[in-house]
Enzyme design. Structure first.
Site, mmCIF file in Angstrom:
data_model
loop_
_atom_site.group_PDB
_atom_site.id
_atom_site.type_symbol
_atom_site.label_atom_id
_atom_site.label_comp_id
_atom_site.label_asym_id
_atom_site.label_seq_id
_atom_site.Cartn_x
_atom_site.Cartn_y
_atom_site.Cartn_z
ATOM 1 N N GLY A 178 4.580 -5.146 -10.109
ATOM 2 C CA GLY A 178 4.741 -6.189 -11.112
ATOM 3 C C GLY A 178 5.579 -7.375 -10.690
ATOM 4 N N GLU B 246 0.934 -4.237 5.006
ATOM 5 C CA GLU B 246 0.702 -2.816 4.738
ATOM 6 C C GLU B 246 -0.715 -2.613 4.225
ATOM 7 O OE1 GLU B 246 1.545 0.055 0.935
ATOM 8 O OE2 GLU B 246 3.062 -1.437 1.438
ATOM 9 N N GLY C 193 1.597 -6.473 -4.242
ATOM 10 C CA GLY C 193 0.241 -5.956 -4.191
ATOM 11 C C GLY C 193 -0.770 -6.835 -4.879
ATOM 12 N N LYS D 166 11.849 1.539 -1.025
ATOM 13 C CA LYS D 166 10.853 0.933 -1.900
ATOM 14 C C LYS D 166 11.162 1.396 -3.324
ATOM 15 C CE LYS D 166 5.903 1.382 -2.918
ATOM 16 N NZ LYS D 166 4.597 1.864 -2.387
#
Length: 207
Positions: A157, A38, A177, A127
């Site tokens: 996290g 993504e 991420g 999500k």
């Protein structure tokens, strides 16, 4: 879209990825076993990076956009070759457009009301964002009221050493991420981090 064939169900969130770095990052991630990439749209160069990654994606891999907030975003990502819609929020018009185009739709939800609205609009996976706020107990509560088998992907996290607890609470995948990629991350470091996440996920499936 049937998400049960997505293995591992781990989304690499490549915020700030520049087109000049896209192919090397893609090679590192695909080589480590990631199949869902993504690129969030709220940084310059996102659509060009999506197009590059989509062209090099191996069979079974899906590339798409993140922070997709409008129908125009959906159309732009689809035109660039993206086939996955990820958003931080639940906008039913955006979800419905992605579903109509056959994209894998994973909108962000933080409440049961948002979760059911997203599923009603055509979401394939939810999500869970921000995961730190929802927590393990919150995810367990989601699972008790949602249709059996609903894919639940915590984002925010997540680390390799916390994945087992999330899976025990009901997680069926993750979005990853900053713990995986941030601007300046070298392909070598990216591959190493990706391998650690894939290994941690695999361990949750065999324990």
């Amino acid at each position: 879209m049937d998400t049960t064939q997505l293995t591992p169900p781990l989304v690499a969130i490549l915020r700030g990825l520049q087109p000049a770095e896209a192919e090397a990052a893609g090679a590192a991630l695909f080589g480590a076993g990631f199949r869902l990439l993504e690129v969030p749209l709220n940084r310059p160069g996102a659509l060009a990076s999506i197009a590059l990654l989509a062209r090099m994606a191996p069979p079974g891999a899906i590339v798409g956009g993140g922070t997709m907030l409008s129908v125009a975003d959906v159309d732009a990502v689809h035109a660039a070759g993206g086939r996955m819609l990820v958003a931080p929020n639940c906008n039913t018009q955006v979800i419905a457009r992605g579903a109509a185009l056959g994209m894998l739709c994973a909108p962000g939800v933080a409440t049961p009301s948002e979760a059911f609205a997203a599923l009603g609009a055509g979401a394939d996976a939810l999500k869970i964002f921000p995961a730190e706020m929802v927590g393990y107990a919150g995810l367990k509560a989601f699972k008790t009221v949602l249709p059996p088998g609903t894919p639940l992907w915590p984002v925010g996290g997540v680390a390799p050493d916390t994945m087992a607890e999330w899976v025990a609470a009901g997680a069926t995948g993750f979005g990853i991420g900053g713990a995986l990629y941030s601007p300046g991350t070298t392909p070598e470091i990216l591959r190493s981090r990706a391998q650690a996440f894939v290994a941690a996920w695999n361990a949750t499936q065999t324990s």
